[in-house]
Scaffold this motif. Structure first.
Motif, PDB file in Angstrom:
ATOM      1  N   ILE A 134       0.828  -1.218   0.000  1.00  0.00           N
ATOM      2  CA  ILE A 134       0.000   0.000   0.000  1.00  0.00           C
ATOM      3  C   ILE A 134       0.858   1.262   0.000  1.00  0.00           C
ATOM      4  O   ILE A 134       0.643   2.166  -0.821  1.00  0.00           O
ATOM      5  CB  ILE A 134      -0.990  -0.021   1.190  1.00  0.00           C
ATOM      6  CG1 ILE A 134      -2.019  -1.142   0.989  1.00  0.00           C
ATOM      7  CG2 ILE A 134      -1.684   1.324   1.344  1.00  0.00           C
ATOM      8  CD1 ILE A 134      -2.939  -1.355   2.175  1.00  0.00           C
ATOM      9  N   PRO A 135       1.867   1.407   0.870  1.00  0.00           N
ATOM     10  CA  PRO A 135       2.704   2.628   0.820  1.00  0.00           C
ATOM     11  C   PRO A 135       3.444   2.782  -0.501  1.00  0.00           C
ATOM     12  O   PRO A 135       3.625   3.896  -0.994  1.00  0.00           O
ATOM     13  CB  PRO A 135       3.677   2.429   1.991  1.00  0.00           C
ATOM     14  CG  PRO A 135       3.004   1.454   2.891  1.00  0.00           C
ATOM     15  CD  PRO A 135       2.228   0.551   2.011  1.00  0.00           C
ATOM     16  N   ARG A 136       3.877   1.675  -1.091  1.00  0.00           N
ATOM     17  CA  ARG A 136       4.627   1.765  -2.351  1.00  0.00           C
ATOM     18  C   ARG A 136       3.739   2.269  -3.477  1.00  0.00           C
ATOM     19  O   ARG A 136       4.129   3.142  -4.262  1.00  0.00           O
ATOM     20  CB  ARG A 136       5.201   0.386  -2.699  1.00  0.00           C
ATOM     21  CG  ARG A 136       6.024   0.365  -3.966  1.00  0.00           C
ATOM     22  CD  ARG A 136       6.782  -0.948  -4.088  1.00  0.00           C
ATOM     23  NE  ARG A 136       5.889  -2.082  -4.092  1.00  0.00           N
ATOM     24  CZ  ARG A 136       5.281  -2.560  -5.183  1.00  0.00           C
ATOM     25  NH1 ARG A 136       5.514  -1.974  -6.349  1.00  0.00           N
ATOM     26  NH2 ARG A 136       4.490  -3.607  -5.118  1.00  0.00           N
ATOM     27  N   TYR A 137       2.511   1.739  -3.556  1.00  0.00           N
ATOM     28  CA  TYR A 137       1.597   2.221  -4.598  1.00  0.00           C
ATOM     29  C   TYR A 137       1.180   3.668  -4.335  1.00  0.00           C
ATOM     30  O   TYR A 137       1.005   4.454  -5.277  1.00  0.00           O
ATOM     31  CB  TYR A 137       0.364   1.329  -4.665  1.00  0.00           C
ATOM     32  CG  TYR A 137       0.596   0.011  -5.348  1.00  0.00           C
ATOM     33  CD1 TYR A 137       0.950  -0.043  -6.682  1.00  0.00           C
ATOM     34  CD2 TYR A 137       0.472  -1.204  -4.663  1.00  0.00           C
ATOM     35  CE1 TYR A 137       1.173  -1.255  -7.328  1.00  0.00           C
ATOM     36  CE2 TYR A 137       0.695  -2.417  -5.294  1.00  0.00           C
ATOM     37  CZ  TYR A 137       1.042  -2.437  -6.623  1.00  0.00           C
ATOM     38  OH  TYR A 137       1.256  -3.632  -7.254  1.00  0.00           O
ATOM     39  N   TYR A 138       1.044   4.009  -3.071  1.00  0.00           N
ATOM     40  CA  TYR A 138       0.656   5.386  -2.741  1.00  0.00           C
ATOM     41  C   TYR A 138       1.731   6.378  -3.187  1.00  0.00           C
ATOM     42  O   TYR A 138       1.424   7.452  -3.712  1.00  0.00           O
ATOM     43  CB  TYR A 138       0.434   5.498  -1.233  1.00  0.00           C
ATOM     44  CG  TYR A 138       0.111   6.917  -0.767  1.00  0.00           C
ATOM     45  CD1 TYR A 138      -1.167   7.426  -0.867  1.00  0.00           C
ATOM     46  CD2 TYR A 138       1.107   7.734  -0.250  1.00  0.00           C
ATOM     47  CE1 TYR A 138      -1.455   8.724  -0.457  1.00  0.00           C
ATOM     48  CE2 TYR A 138       0.834   9.025   0.154  1.00  0.00           C
ATOM     49  CZ  TYR A 138      -0.451   9.515   0.057  1.00  0.00           C
ATOM     50  OH  TYR A 138      -0.727  10.799   0.449  1.00  0.00           O
ATOM     51  N   SER A 139       3.017   6.007  -3.017  1.00  0.00           N
ATOM     52  CA  SER A 139       4.099   6.910  -3.422  1.00  0.00           C
ATOM     53  C   SER A 139       4.117   7.111  -4.934  1.00  0.00           C
ATOM     54  O   SER A 139       4.528   8.166  -5.413  1.00  0.00           O
ATOM     55  CB  SER A 139       5.445   6.348  -2.956  1.00  0.00           C
ATOM     56  OG  SER A 139       5.704   5.102  -3.580  1.00  0.00           O
ATOM     57  N   LYS A 140       3.636   6.115  -5.701  1.00  0.00           N
ATOM     58  CA  LYS A 140       3.589   6.271  -7.158  1.00  0.00           C
ATOM     59  C   LYS A 140       2.461   7.206  -7.586  1.00  0.00           C
ATOM     60  O   LYS A 140       2.554   7.852  -8.630  1.00  0.00           O
ATOM     61  CB  LYS A 140       3.404   4.917  -7.830  1.00  0.00           C
ATOM     62  CG  LYS A 140       4.629   4.038  -7.797  1.00  0.00           C
ATOM     63  CD  LYS A 140       4.406   2.778  -8.616  1.00  0.00           C
ATOM     64  CE  LYS A 140       5.661   1.935  -8.646  1.00  0.00           C
ATOM     65  NZ  LYS A 140       5.480   0.721  -9.493  1.00  0.00           N
ATOM     66  N   LEU A 141       1.384   7.235  -6.801  1.00  0.00           N
ATOM     67  CA  LEU A 141       0.258   8.102  -7.166  1.00  0.00           C
ATOM     68  C   LEU A 141       0.608   9.569  -7.045  1.00  0.00           C
ATOM     69  O   LEU A 141       0.087  10.412  -7.772  1.00  0.00           O
ATOM     70  CB  LEU A 141      -0.955   7.783  -6.284  1.00  0.00           C
ATOM     71  CG  LEU A 141      -1.499   6.355  -6.398  1.00  0.00           C
ATOM     72  CD1 LEU A 141      -2.683   6.173  -5.468  1.00  0.00           C
ATOM     73  CD2 LEU A 141      -1.908   6.042  -7.824  1.00  0.00           C
ATOM     74  N   LYS A 142       1.511   9.927  -6.081  1.00  0.00           N
ATOM     75  CA  LYS A 142       2.001  11.301  -5.909  1.00  0.00           C
ATOM     76  C   LYS A 142       0.847  12.288  -5.734  1.00  0.00           C
ATOM     77  O   LYS A 142       0.691  13.265  -6.464  1.00  0.00           O
ATOM     78  CB  LYS A 142       2.874  11.708  -7.091  1.00  0.00           C
ATOM     79  CG  LYS A 142       4.108  10.844  -7.248  1.00  0.00           C
ATOM     80  CD  LYS A 142       4.901  11.212  -8.452  1.00  0.00           C
ATOM     81  CE  LYS A 142       6.102  10.294  -8.606  1.00  0.00           C
ATOM     82  NZ  LYS A 142       6.876  10.582  -9.826  1.00  0.00           N
ATOM     83  N   LEU A 143      -0.018  11.979  -4.749  1.00  0.00           N
ATOM     84  CA  LEU A 143      -1.150  12.861  -4.465  1.00  0.00           C
ATOM     85  C   LEU A 143      -0.707  14.038  -3.614  1.00  0.00           C
ATOM     86  O   LEU A 143       0.078  13.900  -2.682  1.00  0.00           O
ATOM     87  CB  LEU A 143      -2.240  12.076  -3.729  1.00  0.00           C
ATOM     88  CG  LEU A 143      -2.829  10.871  -4.500  1.00  0.00           C
ATOM     89  CD1 LEU A 143      -3.760  10.094  -3.587  1.00  0.00           C
ATOM     90  CD2 LEU A 143      -3.565  11.346  -5.736  1.00  0.00           C
TER      91      LEU A 143
ATOM     92  N   GLU B  46      -6.360   7.548   5.825  1.00  0.00           N
ATOM     93  CA  GLU B  46      -6.741   8.451   6.933  1.00  0.00           C
ATOM     94  C   GLU B  46      -5.497   9.073   7.564  1.00  0.00           C
ATOM     95  O   GLU B  46      -5.476  10.267   7.884  1.00  0.00           O
ATOM     96  CB  GLU B  46      -7.541   7.680   7.980  1.00  0.00           C
ATOM     97  CG  GLU B  46      -8.996   7.445   7.605  1.00  0.00           C
ATOM     98  CD  GLU B  46      -9.740   6.716   8.704  1.00  0.00           C
ATOM     99  OE1 GLU B  46      -9.070   6.205   9.642  1.00  0.00           O
ATOM    100  OE2 GLU B  46     -10.979   6.654   8.655  1.00  0.00           O
ATOM    101  N   GLU B  47      -4.453   8.270   7.726  1.00  0.00           N
ATOM    102  CA  GLU B  47      -3.219   8.807   8.304  1.00  0.00           C
ATOM    103  C   GLU B  47      -2.591   9.863   7.393  1.00  0.00           C
ATOM    104  O   GLU B  47      -2.017  10.841   7.871  1.00  0.00           O
ATOM    105  CB  GLU B  47      -2.222   7.669   8.532  1.00  0.00           C
ATOM    106  CG  GLU B  47      -2.654   6.684   9.609  1.00  0.00           C
ATOM    107  CD  GLU B  47      -1.666   5.534   9.739  1.00  0.00           C
ATOM    108  OE1 GLU B  47      -0.682   5.535   8.980  1.00  0.00           O
ATOM    109  OE2 GLU B  47      -1.894   4.630  10.578  1.00  0.00           O
ATOM    110  N   LYS B  48      -2.705   9.655   6.066  1.00  0.00           N
ATOM    111  CA  LYS B  48      -2.146  10.613   5.112  1.00  0.00           C
ATOM    112  C   LYS B  48      -3.072  11.798   4.870  1.00  0.00           C
ATOM    113  O   LYS B  48      -2.664  12.785   4.236  1.00  0.00           O
ATOM    114  CB  LYS B  48      -1.858   9.916   3.781  1.00  0.00           C
ATOM    115  CG  LYS B  48      -0.798   8.827   3.862  1.00  0.00           C
ATOM    116  CD  LYS B  48       0.557   9.419   4.213  1.00  0.00           C
ATOM    117  CE  LYS B  48       1.632   8.354   4.230  1.00  0.00           C
ATOM    118  NZ  LYS B  48       2.962   8.907   4.551  1.00  0.00           N
ATOM    119  N   GLY B  49      -4.312  11.696   5.346  1.00  0.00           N
ATOM    120  CA  GLY B  49      -5.252  12.797   5.148  1.00  0.00           C
ATOM    121  C   GLY B  49      -5.785  12.875   3.734  1.00  0.00           C
ATOM    122  O   GLY B  49      -6.201  13.955   3.288  1.00  0.00           O
ATOM    123  N   ASN B  50      -5.824  11.731   3.008  1.00  0.00           N
ATOM    124  CA  ASN B  50      -6.291  11.726   1.620  1.00  0.00           C
ATOM    125  C   ASN B  50      -7.559  10.914   1.425  1.00  0.00           C
ATOM    126  O   ASN B  50      -7.950  10.641   0.289  1.00  0.00           O
ATOM    127  CB  ASN B  50      -5.198  11.150   0.700  1.00  0.00           C
ATOM    128  CG  ASN B  50      -3.997  12.059   0.609  1.00  0.00           C
ATOM    129  OD1 ASN B  50      -2.948  11.739   1.115  1.00  0.00           O
ATOM    130  ND2 ASN B  50      -4.159  13.206  -0.024  1.00  0.00           N
TER     131      ASN B  50
END
Length: 600
Positions: A549-558, A594-598
């Motif tokens: 999950i963190p790896r895919y989130y870093s690729k999204l670059k939100l 939720e932790e990232k606020g997104n």
């Protein structure tokens, strides 16, 4: 098989990777990996310099398309250049891989497309002037095939420096790992592609000349092949005295001449190729290895003929008249009854490489003389033959006596050597105690092998008894503890953002072959601690998704203002979240967002 609706028309001299990316922008696929899967059936972000699986892609193109595999390879890749230096058999294998894809079993025969031995650049390069011209002419940016040569530093047309990354933020304009290419004349940081005009000097001119040779080879690959190329090289080398009369290539002299002529060889980035190495000298001018040294052969062609085109188009015969003809030859003995009568049809030919003088030798059965013609010099000598039965018997007796004398002498020498070797082995065994024969063999391999061959009975009485393999007992308790520690170290060495699921094979791949084989053979009942330790690091597909999950989130670059739902995250991240995920995975995604606020 479903077909795609449309496919972009390639621009002149466009790299095929650029065509695929322009299709990706039109397809609506969220990531390039989805486009790769749609066209080639592969889940990968990476763009290949030469595509693989073209047949599947061609079958998915719209009805009525005019594309063919040959057209794509010859017009939009550097396939023609590599093909010119491949044997027919190796090219057949490579073309099969290009058409049908590859796996570990059928990928043999592929030439090196990236790395030190390749002429093709591993990073995608752009010319700022070409980018502006493409935007003005076509309305979009493309990758030019002509720029993707490793040593080329400037655009051959505009004389503008080529760039593969942003000078300000070091962002790669064309990322071969993600498949994302340049879309505008600006980097994502807002910095424009540098339009730096270069003053043409001798270095850049030599680069352009060498580039033109590569273009000629690529575009004229149907006019010659690897065999004709080797013949052309042999003709030129023979003309310039780099081949001896016996046909041996003087590699040392040739490489010395090459290095002296190209003292500034680093301008071609050719200094990375070790010309002093055994591999280079051994496989120079070998058909199966020509493709590994394309740089060298093109530079050598320029050195010998001025250009590769001149090498191919120049006709020089690599042949000489047969010295002294094909016979028959006459006896030159002045006492021979058939003097100067041509009648001998068999001879032995030779040539001296150092002097270049040819010679023949033949025998005259009439006068029993041997005639040697060496250059312009002729010599005759009487053959030593034995006539009559008595003389023959005497000669045989003399030979037998000589053999006995030699045998007696050899026996004395052997006894002396046996005594010396026994003495050496005795001194070796007295120095320290050896537990196994392997220790003795490692200490004095030749001495051990010699005595085992000629004096085995004596050696067997002095060294430890041979231990049969079947009687060897393994200490499984010690092996289990040792493997447990090594597996723990291997598991901890795997990064938390490792992009593949961690299975037992992943951990075992980091162990030595001995440890890996021992685990596979005895893990069922002999190694409980090692099994318990390796299971701590292995994961299921669901656990892999949670870890990713963190790896895919870093690729999204939100950004901070971007908010998405759990379903949107799964769609943008990977289709695997739908195939292998469940409510537990969704709950982890929710907590993470939720932790990232997104999270919406």
């Amino acid at each position: 098989m479903s077909r795609i609706v449309s496919f972009p028309e390639p621009f002149p001299d466009e790299d095929f990777r650029s065509v695929l990316y322009r299709y990706h922008l039109r397809s609506g696929n969220p990531e390039f990996v989805h486009t790769q899967y749609e066209l080639f059936g592969r889940r990968t972000y990476k763009q290949k310099i030469i595509p693989k699986g073209l047949k599947l892609m061609l079958d998915k193109l719209p009805l009525g398309h005019t594309y063919s595999a040959e057209e794509i390879l010859y017009r939009y890749t550097w396939y023609g250049l590599c093909k010119s230096f491949l044997t027919f058999e190796r090219n057949e294998k490579w073309f099969h891989v290009i058409l049908h894809g590859s796996n570990l079993r059928n990928a043999k025969g592929q030439p090196p497309l990236v790395g030190k031995k390749s002429v093709l650049a591993s990073e995608i390069k752009y010319c700022a002037a070409c980018v502006l011209n493409d935007l003005k002419t076509y309305g979009e940016v493309m990758v030019h095939r002509q720029h993707q040569i490793a040593f080329l530093e400037i655009c051959p047309i505009h004389l503008v420096r080529l760039h593969s990354e942003c000078p300000k933020c070091s962002y790669k304009y064309g990322n071969t790992q993600t498949g994302v290419l340049l879309r505008t004349s600006q980097c994502k940081c807002g910095y424009y592609l540098p339009n730096e005009h270069i003053e043409l000097n001798s270095v850049y001119q030599q680069q352009i000349d060498l580039f033109n040779d590569l273009v000629y080879i690529r575009d004229n690959q149907n006019k010659f092949n690897i065999d004709t190329t080797i013949i052309k090289f042999m003709n030129q080398l023979n003309t310039q005295n780099f081949i001896t009369p016996k046909g041996t290539i003087l590699k040392r002299e040739l490489l010395a001449y090459f290095k002296s002529a190209y003292s500034n060889i680093e301008i071609y980035k050719f200094d990375e190729l070790d010309m002093k190495g055994d591999y280079f000298r051994t496989y120079l001018f070998r058909r199966d290895h020509m493709v590994n040294f394309i740089y060298f052969y093109v530079l050598l062609a320029r050195l010998l003929c001025g250009s590769f085109r001149s090498l191919v188009e120049t006709d020089i015969e690599y042949a000489i008249n047969i010295p002294f003809g094909n016979g028959p030859w006459a006896c030159k003995n002045s006492r021979c009854l058939l003097l100067d009568v041509p009648r001998v049809n068999r001879c032995v030919r030779n040539v001296n490489d150092s002097s270049g003088v040819y010679s023949i030798k033949y025998n005259c059965e009439i006068c029993n003389y041997t005639i040697i013609i060496r250059g312009n010099k002729t010599t005759c000598s009487k053959r030593k033959i034995i006539k009559g039965v008595n003389k023959t018997v005497n000669a045989i007796n003399e030979l037998n006596d000589a053999r006995h004398e030699i045998a007696a002498t050899s026996e004395v020498k052997f006894e002396h050597k046996l005594y010396i070797n026994r003495l050496r082995m005795g001194n070796l065994l007295n120095e320290r105690s050896y537990r196994t024969r392997s220790e003795i063999r490692n200490q004095a391999n030749y001495l051990y092998a010699w005595l085992m061959h000629y004096d085995k009975e004596w050696l067997e009485s002095k060294i430890p008894l041979k231990v049969e393999r079947k009687n060897t007992k393994l200490n499984f308790s010690s092996i289990d503890q040792d493997l447990q520690q090594k597996i723990c170290e291997a598991g901890r060495s795997i990064s938390s953002d490792y992009h593949l699921p961690i299975y037992r094979g992943t951990i075992l791949g980091k162990l030595s072959p001995l440890d890996r084989n021992r685990f596979r053979k005895y893990c069922c009942d002999k190694l409980p601690l090692a099994v318990q330790e390796i299971d701590k690091f292995t994961e299921t597909k669901k656990q892999f998704l949670i870890r990713s999950i963190p790896r895919y989130y870093s690729k999204l670059k939100l950004g901070n203002a971007s908010r998405i739902t759990i379903s949107q995250f799964k769609e943008l991240a990977s289709i695997s979240f739908y195939k292998n995920g469940d409510n537990e995975v969704d709950e982890h995604i929710r907590k993470f967002l939720e932790e990232k606020g997104n999270l919406i």
